[in-house]
Enzyme design. Sequence first.
Site, PDB file in Angstrom:
ATOM      1  N   TRP A   1      -8.122 -11.635   4.466  1.00 49.73           N
ATOM      2  CA  TRP A   1      -7.449 -10.438   4.974  1.00 49.73           C
ATOM      3  C   TRP A   1      -7.203 -10.509   6.475  1.00 49.73           C
ATOM      4  CZ3 TRP A   1      -4.287  -8.191   2.170  1.00 49.73           C
ATOM      5  CH2 TRP A   1      -3.828  -6.902   2.431  1.00 49.73           C
TER       6      TRP A   1
ATOM      7  N   HIS B   1     -13.011  -5.761  12.278  1.00 51.12           N
ATOM      8  CA  HIS B   1     -12.240  -5.890  11.042  1.00 51.12           C
ATOM      9  C   HIS B   1     -11.357  -7.144  11.110  1.00 51.12           C
ATOM     10  CE1 HIS B   1     -10.857  -4.308   7.262  1.00 51.12           C
ATOM     11  NE2 HIS B   1      -9.602  -4.279   7.658  1.00 51.12           N
TER      12      HIS B   1
ATOM     13  N   GLU C   1      -5.484  -4.583  -6.994  1.00 48.81           N
ATOM     14  CA  GLU C   1      -6.871  -4.128  -7.198  1.00 48.81           C
ATOM     15  C   GLU C   1      -6.916  -3.005  -8.229  1.00 48.81           C
ATOM     16  OE1 GLU C   1      -8.476  -3.348  -3.244  1.00 48.81           O
ATOM     17  OE2 GLU C   1      -8.289  -5.457  -2.681  1.00 48.81           O
TER      18      GLU C   1
ATOM     19  N   GLU D   1      -6.923 -12.032  -2.553  1.00 45.22           N
ATOM     20  CA  GLU D   1      -7.535 -11.529  -1.314  1.00 45.22           C
ATOM     21  C   GLU D   1      -9.002 -11.897  -1.339  1.00 45.22           C
ATOM     22  OE1 GLU D   1      -7.367  -7.379  -0.102  1.00 45.22           O
ATOM     23  OE2 GLU D   1      -5.350  -7.208  -0.921  1.00 45.22           O
TER      24      GLU D   1
ATOM     25  N   TRP E   1      -4.618   5.710  -0.747  1.00 45.94           N
ATOM     26  CA  TRP E   1      -5.984   6.048  -1.154  1.00 45.94           C
ATOM     27  C   TRP E   1      -6.099   7.501  -1.625  1.00 45.94           C
ATOM     28  CZ3 TRP E   1      -4.554   2.835   2.790  1.00 45.94           C
ATOM     29  CH2 TRP E   1      -5.068   1.539   2.777  1.00 45.94           C
TER      30      TRP E   1
ATOM     31  N   HIS F   1       0.872  -1.177   0.000  1.00 39.98           N
ATOM     32  CA  HIS F   1       0.000   0.000   0.000  1.00 39.98           C
ATOM     33  C   HIS F   1       0.907   1.224   0.000  1.00 39.98           C
ATOM     34  CE1 HIS F   1      -3.068  -2.985   1.107  1.00 39.98           C
ATOM     35  NE2 HIS F   1      -3.970  -2.085   0.754  1.00 39.98           N
TER      36      HIS F   1
HETATM   37  C1  BMA Z   1      -7.440  -2.492   4.286  1.00 39.86           C
HETATM   38  C2  BMA Z   1      -7.795  -2.358   5.757  1.00 39.86           C
HETATM   39  C3  BMA Z   1      -6.980  -1.241   6.316  1.00 39.86           C
HETATM   40  C4  BMA Z   1      -5.493  -1.512   6.071  1.00 39.86           C
HETATM   41  C5  BMA Z   1      -5.213  -1.819   4.632  1.00 39.86           C
HETATM   42  C6  BMA Z   1      -3.789  -2.263   4.388  1.00 39.86           C
HETATM   43  O1  BMA Z   1      -8.207  -3.448   3.650  1.00 39.86           O
HETATM   44  O2  BMA Z   1      -7.494  -3.562   6.416  1.00 39.86           O
HETATM   45  O3  BMA Z   1      -7.237  -1.136   7.699  1.00 39.86           O
HETATM   46  O4  BMA Z   1      -4.724  -0.402   6.470  1.00 39.86           O
HETATM   47  O5  BMA Z   1      -6.074  -2.837   4.170  1.00 39.86           O
HETATM   48  O6  BMA Z   1      -3.470  -3.421   5.067  1.00 39.86           O
END
Ligand code: BMA
Length: 384
Positions: A335, A347, A195, A300, A139, A128
Amino acid sequence: MLRLIFAALFVAACRGAAPRVEPAGPAPIDHDATAETRALFVNLRRLAREHVLFGHQDDLAYGVLWSGEPGRSDVKETAGSYPAVYGWDAGGLERDASANLDGVAFERQRAWIAEGFARGGVVTLSWHMRNPVTGGNAWDTTAAAGAILPGGPQHERYTQWLDRFADYVKSLRAPMRQRAGGDVLVPVVFRPFHETSGGWFWWGARHATPDEYRRLWRFTVEYLRDRKGVHNLLWAYSTDVFDSTAQYLARYPGDAWVDVLGFDDYQSVRTPATRAVFARRLRDVVELAEARGKIPALTETGVEAVPDSTWWTRTLLAGITADAVGRRIAWALVWRNATFGREHRYHFFAPYPGQVSVADFVRFRRDSLIFFEDELPDLYHVAP
Ligand code: BMA
């Protein structure tokens, strides 16, 4: 006739040493990949035809209401074995942070990666990556791909980020399961810019053009492999859910640049009601991968908080086995089991002791199609 054959053999023998035997069939895109990385590629392709490996993100680092306790794993504490695939994330390496975006210290992540590999597991790494133009998070969809390509204003910053990544990946070393000898480089299934069919990351659809995406991918492969000499990676391309093979391939970098064809599905995998769509997507990815000599994967998946007590067998497994072709994916990774903090209270994607889906998770784990870590053959050596 026989004399002719003997003569031919004699001539061949006189030509000196036997030629190096190259493995027949498809190979990783990195011709200099380490022996273990090549073996992983060959073995995952083979194994995918018979079994689906179960994976979990950040499995060893934390789980529901615990963090950083040696030996622990929500998957092991419910299914009785560690997962076969360990997902980790590199987000934060780019800015030299000591921990990734989810608070996993890189120092410890390195040790957990070594631990899972030494037990025979598979390691996969997503990234990320922050927005290289604004410094915002992944993001932040401000256009950035064009700016980091060669000639772009942020190109140098990007190569510096890749330098840090290269250092980290080259520092991943561990002994091999049941094998004497020293440490080897841990093979890593690297899944950058994931993605890509979705619109939420700066490298995703609408924010980077297909052409920019492909150029960025190819540059990244060339830079890490050819300039930095990183040879323990298999390269995984992944989309989010898709409705056609044309959509799946719209941003595909090309067969010379990809080892694994994957997709992330948190949508059609949710309930049996969309099983046909889920099965169709699996089938598409398997067909596309097999036609290219690549590895198909469900990179995923999962349902947050797993509220359905029979989701593992009646939805996930039933969906995977719904189609004789679609079931040939190499792995399915759920995940992370985030912990603490109000926003992350529910989560989690794997069960933990006492969670409603534990009994069904055990049934899933016992299915002969599904492999957890304690069922894995040696993936890092090619059987003749
Ligand atoms: C997303 C969530 C976030 C996380 C990100 C990277 O789907 O789980 O909380 O920071 O993935 O792992």
